[in-house]
Design an enzyme around this catalytic site. Structure first.
Site, PDB file in Angstrom:
ATOM      1  N   ASP A  81     103.311  55.314 123.701  1.00  0.00           N
ATOM      2  CA  ASP A  81     104.637  55.001 123.158  1.00  0.00           C
ATOM      3  C   ASP A  81     104.616  54.829 121.648  1.00  0.00           C
ATOM      4  O   ASP A  81     103.574  54.570 121.045  1.00  0.00           O
ATOM      5  CB  ASP A  81     105.215  53.743 123.807  1.00  0.00           C
ATOM      6  CG  ASP A  81     104.381  52.495 123.534  1.00  0.00           C
ATOM      7  OD1 ASP A  81     103.142  52.582 123.600  1.00  0.00           O
ATOM      8  OD2 ASP A  81     104.972  51.432 123.247  1.00  0.00           O
ATOM      9  N   GLU A 150     102.667  49.877 124.833  1.00  0.00           N
ATOM     10  CA  GLU A 150     101.892  48.954 124.006  1.00  0.00           C
ATOM     11  C   GLU A 150     102.768  48.293 122.952  1.00  0.00           C
ATOM     12  O   GLU A 150     102.594  47.107 122.636  1.00  0.00           O
ATOM     13  CB  GLU A 150     100.748  49.721 123.333  1.00  0.00           C
ATOM     14  CG  GLU A 150      99.751  48.855 122.558  1.00  0.00           C
ATOM     15  CD  GLU A 150     100.126  48.634 121.096  1.00  0.00           C
ATOM     16  OE1 GLU A 150      99.484  47.807 120.434  1.00  0.00           O
ATOM     17  OE2 GLU A 150     101.074  49.294 120.618  1.00  0.00           O
TER      18      GLU A 150
END
Length: 389
Positions: A81, A150
């Site tokens: 991400d 994350e």
């Protein structure tokens, strides 16, 4: 190697994998799965085994050992991400030359670039491709993992250490070239609710308790020195992250950070003291505090395994990179993983000015991140040989 890592990076950043903190599912966005499926196919094409893409978008793979000496297995991890702070949609990467004559990769200025952490992904996959093309490089089992979310603090929520069987690992998620990090903040969040009493202001004398004014006393106490604006290096802080208030009730959201566990505990106890003090002054139940620990300093674990850092330092030096050992003034997936039984310091991926439209990645830094991974693998094989002999 440089061309391969660069080509992969330029492709990966075109996938919109921005995470969403308001979503309740994992992954928080569908785009992360889209990139994970592309990476799954690339790992298959490279001949990795035991490739698993689970329902939560955690992708695992294994490059099997090409030697009988398989006592030690290591791993490399990067996240799929990008930050929700700046748009990651329709990223248009371009390579420019800066005033120092260095080639750097930037976006077109309307989005972030995505080097955090697609540079880490590109470096890892490129390193696996290089090893497959050079079977003369002996190595033990090498695990890779690409994880979701994350950036919103959920990167290890469903991490499966039964699949990822490394003895230790490295997240490839750091900044400038040479960074090697094995300490991070101890972290907690604190929610302090101040309950006031509202009444018509014309008749408020001796009756009204304005929760916002009471909260102001807390803010004043916690804004003297230990705030982010006044701290650096190894000094921790209280950070007022969010406030919502009225006369009747004010809610303060704080995060507490410190590298030193004793100072960390002192900060939490001081908040508890303020809660007690407010209740003594304004009546029981006026203040209500909840403190929740978030993550701990991974240095506590990694210092028990100094060879993990020594191997990485030696690897960087061998490829002409000066190691820059720093403490992360923030968190990392490696912190949680280290306390899950997987010691996991952080390596540089090369990007700079993360989470902004000014984010950039020097091409050389990406190349050196890939070379560092390969050198670590070589040095781990040497370390393994010494341990066996």
């Amino acid at each position: 190697m440089e061309t391969d890592a660069l080509e992969r990076f330029l492709r990966y950043v075109t996938y919109d994998t921005q995470s969403n903190k308001d979503a309740t599912d994992t992954p928080s966005t569908k785009g992360q799965f889209e990139l994970a499926r592309i990476l799954e196919q690339e790992l298959l094409q490279l001949g990795l085994s035991k490739i698993t893409l689970d329902k939560h978008c955690y992708l695992y793979g294994l490059l099997p050992a090409n030697t009988n000496k398989t006592d030690i297995s290591i791993g490399f991890i990067a996240h799929l991400d990008t930050s929700p702070a700046v748009s990651g949609k329709d990223v248009k990467p371009r390579i420019i030359t800066n005033p120092e004559g260095e080639q750097i990769i930037v976006s077109d200025g309307t989005t972030l670039l995505g080097a955090d952490d697609k540079a880490g992904i590109a470096a890892i996959v490129s390193a696996m491709a290089y090893l497959q093309a050079h079977p003369e490089i002996l190595h033990g089992n090498i695990y890779v993992a690409f994880t979701p979310d994350e950036e919103i603090g959920r990167g290890t929520n469903f991490f499966n250490t039964k699949i990822f069987k490394a003895d230790w690992a490295y997240t490839v998620d750091g900044g400038e070239i040479g960074e090697l990090e094995f300490e991070n903040f101890n972290a907690a969040k604190a929610i302090l609710i101040i309950n006031g009493k509202n009444v018509h202001p014309g008749y408020a004398k001796g009756i009204m308790k304005n929760s916002m004014l009471i909260a102001g006393k807390v803010i004043e106490e916690l804004s003297k020195e230990d705030i982010p604006e006044n701290t650096e290096g190894r000094k921790g802080f209280y950070h007022l992250d969010f406030i919502n208030g009225s006369v009747e009730q004010t809610v303060l959201h704080y995060i507490i950070r410190d590298f030193d566990i004793e100072e960390f505990d002192r900060k939490k106890k001081f908040l508890q003291y303020l809660e007690h003090s407010i209740n003594e002054q304004f009546g029981e139940g006026c203040a209500s505090l909840v403190i929740t620990d978030q993550y701990s300093n991974m240095g506590e674990i990694i210092k028990q395994h100094p060879h993990i850092i020594q191997i990485a330092q030696k690897a960087m030096e061998e490829i002409g990179v000066t190691p820059k050992i720093t403490a992360i003034r923030g968190g990392t997936d490696g912190a949680r993983l280290s306390f899950m039984g997987l010691p996991c310091p952080n390596l540089f991926a090369g990007g700079m000015l993360f989470h902004s439209k000014d984010e950039y990645l020097p091409v050389k830094s990406l190349q050196k991140a890939c070379e560092t991974i390969i050198a670590i693998i070589k040095n781990t094989a040497e370390y393994n040989k010494k341990c066996i002999s």
